[in-house]
Design an enzyme around this catalytic site. Structure first.
Site, PDB file in Angstrom:
ATOM      1  N   ASP A   1       0.839  -1.214   0.000  1.00 26.25           N
ATOM      2  CA  ASP A   1       0.000   0.000   0.000  1.00 26.25           C
ATOM      3  C   ASP A   1       0.865   1.251   0.000  1.00 26.25           C
ATOM      4  OD1 ASP A   1      -2.753  -1.001   0.182  1.00 26.25           O
ATOM      5  OD2 ASP A   1      -2.149  -1.798   2.124  1.00 26.25           O
TER       6      ASP A   1
ATOM      7  N   ASP B   1      -7.176   6.413  -4.096  1.00 31.84           N
ATOM      8  CA  ASP B   1      -6.893   5.185  -3.345  1.00 31.84           C
ATOM      9  C   ASP B   1      -5.850   4.447  -4.178  1.00 31.84           C
ATOM     10  OD1 ASP B   1      -6.775   2.730  -2.209  1.00 31.84           O
ATOM     11  OD2 ASP B   1      -8.920   2.286  -2.312  1.00 31.84           O
TER      12      ASP B   1
ATOM     13  N   GLU C   1      -5.670   7.787   0.365  1.00 32.51           N
ATOM     14  CA  GLU C   1      -6.177   6.901   1.418  1.00 32.51           C
ATOM     15  C   GLU C   1      -5.072   6.531   2.399  1.00 32.51           C
ATOM     16  OE1 GLU C   1      -8.216   3.261   0.288  1.00 32.51           O
ATOM     17  OE2 GLU C   1      -7.768   2.421   2.248  1.00 32.51           O
TER      18      GLU C   1
HETATM   19  O1  F6P Z   1     -11.043  -0.840   1.107  1.00 33.53           O
HETATM   20  C1  F6P Z   1     -11.960  -0.979   0.176  1.00 33.53           C
HETATM   21  C2  F6P Z   1     -12.337  -2.403  -0.149  1.00 33.53           C
HETATM   22  O2  F6P Z   1     -11.228  -3.247  -0.239  1.00 33.53           O
HETATM   23  C3  F6P Z   1     -13.126  -2.417  -1.444  1.00 33.53           C
HETATM   24  O3  F6P Z   1     -12.329  -2.468  -2.562  1.00 33.53           O
HETATM   25  C4  F6P Z   1     -14.000  -3.632  -1.284  1.00 33.53           C
HETATM   26  O4  F6P Z   1     -15.187  -3.542  -2.022  1.00 33.53           O
HETATM   27  C5  F6P Z   1     -14.248  -3.650   0.197  1.00 33.53           C
HETATM   28  O5  F6P Z   1     -13.213  -2.941   0.824  1.00 33.53           O
HETATM   29  C6  F6P Z   1     -14.311  -5.054   0.718  1.00 33.53           C
HETATM   30  O6  F6P Z   1     -14.695  -5.012   2.026  1.00 33.53           O
HETATM   31  P1  F6P Z   1     -15.201  -6.344   2.789  1.00 33.53           P
HETATM   32  O7  F6P Z   1     -13.996  -7.182   2.984  1.00 33.53           O
HETATM   33  O8  F6P Z   1     -15.756  -5.820   4.067  1.00 33.53           O
HETATM   34  O9  F6P Z   1     -16.226  -7.001   1.920  1.00 33.53           O
END
Ligand code: F6P
Length: 369
Positions: free
Chosen positions: A57, A106, A80
């Site tokens: 990241d 991001d 981000e």
């Molecule tokens: O940080 C963003 C993210 O990685 C998105 O790209 C993705 O849609 C989401 O978080 C996934 O979150 P979770 O693991 O809660 O489904």
């Protein structure tokens, strides 16, 4: 080539350079990903939004920032991966300079996927800087994303068409033939983390249960990378949701550098983006890392979602009806409809289906569940 194409649109010079900086940063990120040791599971802690931060990241952030730093015309930079927004502009403020922009991005969306070779992308928004105290969706002049698939895709819009480029072996983005637009007859795709359903509000649970009801024929696609999931919807249709829930009161995804840029693209591609109360792009960005619930995708599905309270309250169902005749709507037994009006002599009713089609059915076929 990307630069020639952007210039051919008569794009303002600073804006052209900023888009080029993002594209160059994405090429650097692609190289970082290729060289990344996926067995290295070091985690650096969490970023300010609460996502786990990995070395990749930070590297991806550096790739984008280093390219932006070489460009003029940037006022604020928000990433981000950085707690604070950076002031990049050092020139005079009075009068406030023309052709100046603030960028929000991001660098590596979906970075949780990196260790398993899953999908990751980059999202960015370029906002006209007006020196008001906060930004809003109306100031977006360009947004875009990259997805690190094979080939790497770079997608941008200036608000009208959505252009797609792919990275060739000489590391140059060349335009693909077709602009991206959600098909007129969109597929029924649902994309969301249904593992959270017990924490969702009732409206979202009802919508989900409707989506999975056997007759609606939706299919599930969820990669855990928003940019990948929304790219599929741009190509095929459907709906992506990340609602608020009992743990994340404002959802999980960030307004400034994830949701608004993606909403700008999806609207330009004939879709819609909703925040649970109204059009997502009508929001103001009050803090750099603020979150928002998001419902984004084709107009059919967002409209159905928006009307869902109404459906839930009434739950009109066609009891038995096999449509025939020109004015009659062909609906099947058991079909839930969105609304109805009883016509003159009570024998016939005008109904609106979940897809927004209207027609006439015998009133005796309707019942309230
Ligand atoms: O940080 C963003 C993210 O990685 C998105 O790209 C993705 O849609 C989401 O978080 C996934 O979150 P979770 O693991 O809660 O489904």
């Amino acid at each position: 080539m990307l630069r020639d194409f952007i210039v051919s649109l008569d794009t303002e010079r600073n804006l052209t350079e900023i888009v080029m900086a993002f594209s160059e940063g994405c090429v650097l990120i692609e190289k970082e990903l290729n060289n990344y040791d996926r067995t290295n599971s070091v985690k650096l802690g969490h970023n300010i939004s609460g996502d786990i931060q990995k070395p990749i990241d930070i590297r991806a952030n550096h790739c984008i920032v280093s390219c932006l730093q070489e460009r003029e015309g940037i006022f604020y930079l928000t990433s981000e991966e950085e707690d604070k927004t950076r002031l990049m502009y050092e020139g005079p403020l009075n009068p406030f300079p023309e052709n100046i922009y603030s960028v929000a991005f991001d660098p590596l969306d979906g970075s949780d996927n990196v260790d398993c070779n899953g999908g990751v992308g980059t999202i960015f928004g370029i906002y006209k800087e007006t020196n008001e105290h906060c930004q809003n969706g109306k100031n977006l002049v360009c947004s875009g994303y990259a997805i690190y698939s094979n080939p790497v895709i770079f997608v941008i819009t200036f608000g009208e068409e959505v252009y797609e480029f792919k990275l060739n072996k000489d590391e140059i983005f060349t335009k693909t033939h077709k602009n991206l637009s959600i098909p007129d007859n969109p597929k029924r795709i649902f994309s969301g983390n249904a593992g959270n359903i017990s924490k969702w509000i009732e409206k979202d649970r009802n919508f989900f249960n409707w989506v999975v009801s056997e007759r609606e024929k939706y299919t599930f696609r969820y990669t855990g990378c928003m940019v990948f999931d929304i790219h599929r919807i741009l190509c095929q249709g459907g709906i992506f949701i990340y609602p608020s829930d009992s743990k994340n009161k404002n959802g999980k995804l960030r307004m400034f550098y994830e949701c608004m840029p993606m909403a700008f693209i999806v609207e330009a591609a004939n879709g819609m983006a909703y925040d649970g109360k109204g059009r997502l792009l009508d929001n103001h960005v009050l803090t750099a890392h603020q979150k928002t619930p998001i419902y984004i995708g084709c107009k059919r599905d967002i409209t159905i979602y928006k009307n869902f309270y109404q459906i839930d309250r009434k739950k009109f169902v066609i009891e038995t009806y096999k449509g025939s005749g020109s004015e009659e709507l062909s609906v099947d037994e058991g079909e839930i409809i969105r609304d109805y009006t009883v016509l003159n002599d009570d024998r016939w009713s005008r109904v609106t289906s979940m897809d927004g089609k209207t027609g006439i059915v015998p009133t005796k076929c309707l019942f309230l569940e």
